[in-house]
Design a protein around this motif. Structure first.
Motif, PDB file in Angstrom:
ATOM      1  N   ASP A 187      40.751  42.652  78.030  1.00 39.32           N
ATOM      2  CA  ASP A 187      39.909  41.880  77.106  1.00 39.32           C
ATOM      3  C   ASP A 187      40.647  40.627  76.635  1.00 39.32           C
ATOM      4  O   ASP A 187      40.050  39.559  76.483  1.00 39.32           O
ATOM      5  CB  ASP A 187      39.523  42.731  75.893  1.00 39.32           C
ATOM      6  N   GLU A 188      41.947  40.776  76.393  1.00 39.86           N
ATOM      7  CA  GLU A 188      42.748  39.630  75.966  1.00 39.86           C
ATOM      8  C   GLU A 188      42.730  38.543  77.027  1.00 39.86           C
ATOM      9  O   GLU A 188      42.586  37.348  76.717  1.00 39.86           O
ATOM     10  CB  GLU A 188      44.192  40.056  75.690  1.00 39.86           C
ATOM     11  N   LYS A 189      42.864  38.953  78.295  1.00 41.97           N
ATOM     12  CA  LYS A 189      42.864  37.976  79.389  1.00 41.97           C
ATOM     13  C   LYS A 189      41.518  37.264  79.477  1.00 41.97           C
ATOM     14  O   LYS A 189      41.443  36.046  79.639  1.00 41.97           O
ATOM     15  CB  LYS A 189      43.168  38.671  80.712  1.00 41.97           C
ATOM     16  N   ILE A 190      40.447  38.054  79.351  1.00 40.67           N
ATOM     17  CA  ILE A 190      39.107  37.480  79.466  1.00 40.67           C
ATOM     18  C   ILE A 190      38.826  36.516  78.318  1.00 40.67           C
ATOM     19  O   ILE A 190      38.316  35.410  78.510  1.00 40.67           O
ATOM     20  CB  ILE A 190      38.040  38.594  79.503  1.00 40.67           C
ATOM     21  N   LEU A 191      39.169  36.936  77.086  1.00 41.40           N
ATOM     22  CA  LEU A 191      38.901  36.079  75.937  1.00 41.40           C
ATOM     23  C   LEU A 191      39.804  34.839  75.942  1.00 41.40           C
ATOM     24  O   LEU A 191      39.425  33.783  75.452  1.00 41.40           O
ATOM     25  CB  LEU A 191      39.078  36.854  74.630  1.00 41.40           C
ATOM     26  N   THR A 192      40.980  34.968  76.538  1.00 41.77           N
ATOM     27  CA  THR A 192      41.858  33.803  76.693  1.00 41.77           C
ATOM     28  C   THR A 192      41.185  32.749  77.569  1.00 41.77           C
ATOM     29  O   THR A 192      41.229  31.546  77.277  1.00 41.77           O
ATOM     30  CB  THR A 192      43.212  34.209  77.306  1.00 41.77           C
ATOM     31  N   PHE A 193      40.545  33.213  78.649  1.00 43.24           N
ATOM     32  CA  PHE A 193      39.803  32.295  79.516  1.00 43.24           C
ATOM     33  C   PHE A 193      38.690  31.613  78.722  1.00 43.24           C
ATOM     34  O   PHE A 193      38.494  30.387  78.797  1.00 43.24           O
ATOM     35  CB  PHE A 193      39.210  33.039  80.703  1.00 43.24           C
ATOM     36  N   ALA A 194      37.949  32.418  77.945  1.00 39.05           N
ATOM     37  CA  ALA A 194      36.852  31.865  77.151  1.00 39.05           C
ATOM     38  C   ALA A 194      37.380  30.867  76.123  1.00 39.05           C
ATOM     39  O   ALA A 194      36.773  29.827  75.879  1.00 39.05           O
ATOM     40  CB  ALA A 194      36.089  32.987  76.453  1.00 39.05           C
ATOM     41  N   ALA A 195      38.512  31.184  75.508  1.00 41.26           N
ATOM     42  CA  ALA A 195      39.102  30.298  74.507  1.00 41.26           C
ATOM     43  C   ALA A 195      39.533  28.972  75.134  1.00 41.26           C
ATOM     44  O   ALA A 195      39.401  27.907  74.522  1.00 41.26           O
ATOM     45  CB  ALA A 195      40.290  30.976  73.836  1.00 41.26           C
ATOM     46  N   THR A 196      40.051  29.028  76.354  1.00 42.98           N
ATOM     47  CA  THR A 196      40.453  27.815  77.059  1.00 42.98           C
ATOM     48  C   THR A 196      39.252  26.926  77.325  1.00 42.98           C
ATOM     49  O   THR A 196      39.280  25.708  77.085  1.00 42.98           O
ATOM     50  CB  THR A 196      41.145  28.165  78.384  1.00 42.98           C
ATOM     51  N   TYR A 197      38.165  27.540  77.812  1.00 35.80           N
ATOM     52  CA  TYR A 197      36.945  26.784  78.072  1.00 35.80           C
ATOM     53  C   TYR A 197      36.357  26.252  76.769  1.00 35.80           C
ATOM     54  O   TYR A 197      35.913  25.106  76.689  1.00 35.80           O
ATOM     55  CB  TYR A 197      35.916  27.658  78.780  1.00 35.80           C
TER      56      TYR A 197
END
Length: 380
Positions: A157-167
């Protein structure tokens, strides 16, 4: 064989989940690319966050560095909140630049229970991470609350939300820059509108009132919110062409001669000429309003003698707003009319000077327009 089969099943599930995530991301990228409202943009990002990490709620916070606060209107189940940028998990994540994955918020001293106590909601697991722009400056934070079906958020989840945060960081930075430019443009337009009015010794509140009347009438007439807002921001420019009218005519206290009146009427053309070549939608709208707000429904107006639907709806709406305010205000050539005389005039000019439908809407909701007039009244 069983282990091999299990691995294949898991691989298939992983591929399916990846496809779902990609589809979700592309769906929201499309929605966000069309959005022009910062509040709706933040809500879309919050919705995206909940779907990506299977959270019950997600909140997107923006950091106001000048005021040392973080604020949000994007919380599911909460209204707009503004808190110090050192407060709670959000403040901690923004200050340290660290992702926080909390299993039980109530066991952590940094958790503020105030919102839970007010709403009756029970916060358990929290995943909070900073959002940065392209220069690496932290501009906000993503906060997901209560992992669905599990006691806490996972490393994945951390990895996925990190991607979302970057976008989100890239999208928000671009959006905020555009929003700042748009707000600057609107402020310049209002200031220019006030300049035009000041030359004829009218107050800046006149353009504010006309803007608010126009917006309210546009909404009543069924215009979409985006168009109504466009009219609200552009209508202050309706008389900008007066800057080119000689003072001897513009400030004359008595009745104008026929020749003087013909010169005065040219302000509609002058205003149109100022904006007509612009490629900006807001200024195109201003050009229409400046040019057509003195046209009449019966075709007896100026400068082009347009009639009925040949007059753009922006011009028709601004005409009602401008005349209502002009009649109710002191001018160099007249005293303000009483309300009864103004309403009688509009009834008399229904389907003559003004579109009848707009007159009906205006008079049926007169209290709303009087409230606007009182809010932006000229103070002696």
């Amino acid at each position: 064989m069983i282990n091999q089969h299990t691995r294949e099943v898991n691989r298939s599930k992983g591929a399916a989940n990846s496809d779902i995530l990609l589809a979700t991301i592309f769906e929201y990228m499309g929605k966000m690319s069309l959005e022009t409202d910062i509040h709706k943009m933040l809500l879309l990002l919050a919705d995206l966050g909940t779907k990506l990490v299977q959270a019950d709620r997600c909140t997107v916070w923006l950091h106001n560095r000048d005021r040392h606060t973080v604020w949000t209107v994007a919380g599911h189940g909460v209204e707009r909140i503004s808190i110090p940028d050192t407060s709670g998990f959000v403040g901690r994540s923004i200050q340290t630049g660290v992702t926080l994955n909390i299993g039980d918020a109530y066991l952590d001293e940094h958790f503020n229970k105030t919102v839970d106590l007010e709403t009756g909601y029970r916060t358990r697991s929290i995943l909070c991470m900073p959002i940065s722009n392209q220069e690496g400056t932290i501009i906000g934070a993503f906060q997901a609350i209560n992992k669905i079906g599990m006691p806490s958020f996972t490393a994945n989840d951390e990895k996925i939300l990190t991607f979302a945060a970057t976008y989100a960081g890239k999208s928000l930075e671009s959006f905020l820059l555009q929003d700042e430019l748009a707000e600057t443009q609107k402020e310049i337009i209002e200031t220019l509108g006030e300049l035009g009015e000041s030359r004829s010794q009218e107050t800046g509140n006149h353009v504010k009132r006309v803007a608010e009347y126009s917006y309210a009438l546009a909404k009543l007439a069924g215009l979409p919110e985006e168009e109504a807002m466009e009219l609200r921001y552009a209508s202050p420019m309706h008389d900008i062409g007066k800057v080119a009218i000689p003072d001897a005519i513009l400030l004359k206290p008595g009745k104008l001669t026929d020749a003087e009146y013909e010169t005065m009427k040219k302000h509609a053309v002058y205003g149109y000429e100022i904006f007509r070549k612009s490629g900006r939608q807001l200024l195109k709208t201003a050009a229409i309003i400046a040019h057509q707000h003195h046209e009449r429904w019966d075709g007896q107006g100026y400068p082009s003698g347009l009639k009925e639907d040949g007059i753009h709806v922006y011009g028709r709406i601004t005409a009602v707003a401008d005349v209502f305010d002009a009649l109710g205000s002191d001018r160099v050539y007249k005293k303000a009319w009483p309300l009864e005389k103004i309403t009688a005039y509009f009834l008399e000019q229904r389907d003559r000077q003004f579109e009848g439908r707009l007159v009906d809407l205006f008079l049926d909701h007169l209290d709303e327009f009087l409230a606007i007039r009182n809010k932006y009244a000229d103070r002696g």
